[in-house]
Design an enzyme around this catalytic site. Sequence first.
Site: not given
Length: 548
Positions: A184, A433, A481
């Site tokens: 985060h 990712n 993306c």
Amino acid sequence: MVEISGVGVGSGVAHGPVALMAAPLEAPADAPSERTPDEEKAAVSAAVSAVAAELNARGERAGGAAQDVLEAQAMMAEDPTLAEAVDAKIDGGSTGEYAVHTAFAEFAAQLVELGGYLGERAADLADVAQRVIAHLRGVAAPGVPEPGHPFVLVARDLAPADTALLDLDQVLAVVTTDGGPTSHTAILAREKGIVAVVGTGELELADGQEVLVDAANDLVVAGPTDDQLAEADKRAAARAAAANAPITPGALADGTLVPLLANLGSPDGAAEAVELGAEGVGLFRTEFLFLSADEAPSVESQTESYRQLLEAFAGKKVVVRALDAGADKPLSFLTDADEENPALGRRGIRALQHRENVLRDQLTALAAADAATDADLWVMAPMVATVDETEYFTALAEELGLKTAGVMVEVPSSALLADDILRVADFASIGTNDLVQYTMAADRLLGSVAHLQSPWHPAALRLIRMVAEGGANNDKPVGVCGEAAADPLLAVVLVGLGVKTLSMSPSALADVRAELKRYTLADAERIAAAAIAAGNADGAKRAARAAA
């Protein structure tokens, strides 16, 4: 002068005196309560409610991804399972403080054991416990220091509530010993444009010590030389000038266009993305409509949200990803609750195909919003692994009136089958990712394998090249993306591999735009060739820098 390696977030550089994050509150003692259990429970309940309200209020002020993170943290604070555990300890004679401390710690330990996304949330839960205990004591919760001058914040990790509201006039950079590229702290730092290096491991830095934080080179330099500081100031000034330069379409030095698009998680971020020069949306995540619901939202409510987004990008391309649920994003009305390994189970397109009514409603809503606006809507299926899944999704999209349907390439099988998949799909967008995670068999949120999670790894780069070749063979566009597109030099490599569009956090647009303008297409292809020939991620990055 000492150099410390970590994981840089973005390409910025900054320097200044260290300010260390305050130590956590002292753990409460295991002493008998002097109040009745009902009094202790009432005090804890009030404290939890106050903390949840504060987190939600901070989220509203912060907006964007920070709001999503803080609202999730507020939900954790009020989790009924935690409340039951705290009450049980109070009934056993504990004080409210001690019950919160132990119950939250036990729950956090379970999350760590589960690993992955849930393991990363253990730090968020620990922050909630500190805030609740501070409220019970009537003291301020530990947080970001305020030395009275600009500083480099150094911490073990940052709670979302702290990261979301950092004073960017005071915080020059952030350094954390824990966390990885998708923690985060990293996600929010990237969104806010904060210079950051995470995952450095243990540091020996003192309050007031001068450090240089070089995100582009994954370094923290303690005691930097005058020459290093001068070079850093020169780079920072050039970066600021690029950010303030007139916004132009993304392009290479020879005029080759490379459209730069925005990754968005809700319509709220659309205006800022346009202001920062986004030429459209390359990834609109629709999960925000579903994650807090016990049942799928209606077609009407979905249509309104999609309409807001499309109106903000009138005349521009907007790529919307169908609901990506499963693994770290379970939904009671869509995914199976008892999967032993949900990351390799029924997620993405598999879950949607299993509950086709949810997908039909979403595509119906998207088609209605498209008909009511002037944007160029593209839709894509998440986690596609086979040609059959591609055929299923594109046929359903066409049946429901959507004119452009593509796929996310996030698993190696879809990269290996790219030529066949792109005979069927209208386009492909690479989610780096997950592609890296599944290629390297390394959970992208697990710090112990962070060294394997880099999109610079030649194995990932070769798969990306394979997808780009599949696009070229079928005259179908291929974009990226994933967060890899936000790394300026890696963006050049991606273009050199044949990627046609790049989508990223809006705060990264200026850096990537400026970097692309430094190279021709021939340069990009040469730099990509150097990177892909390396033996590992670090070697690929070094080779690209040398070639550039």
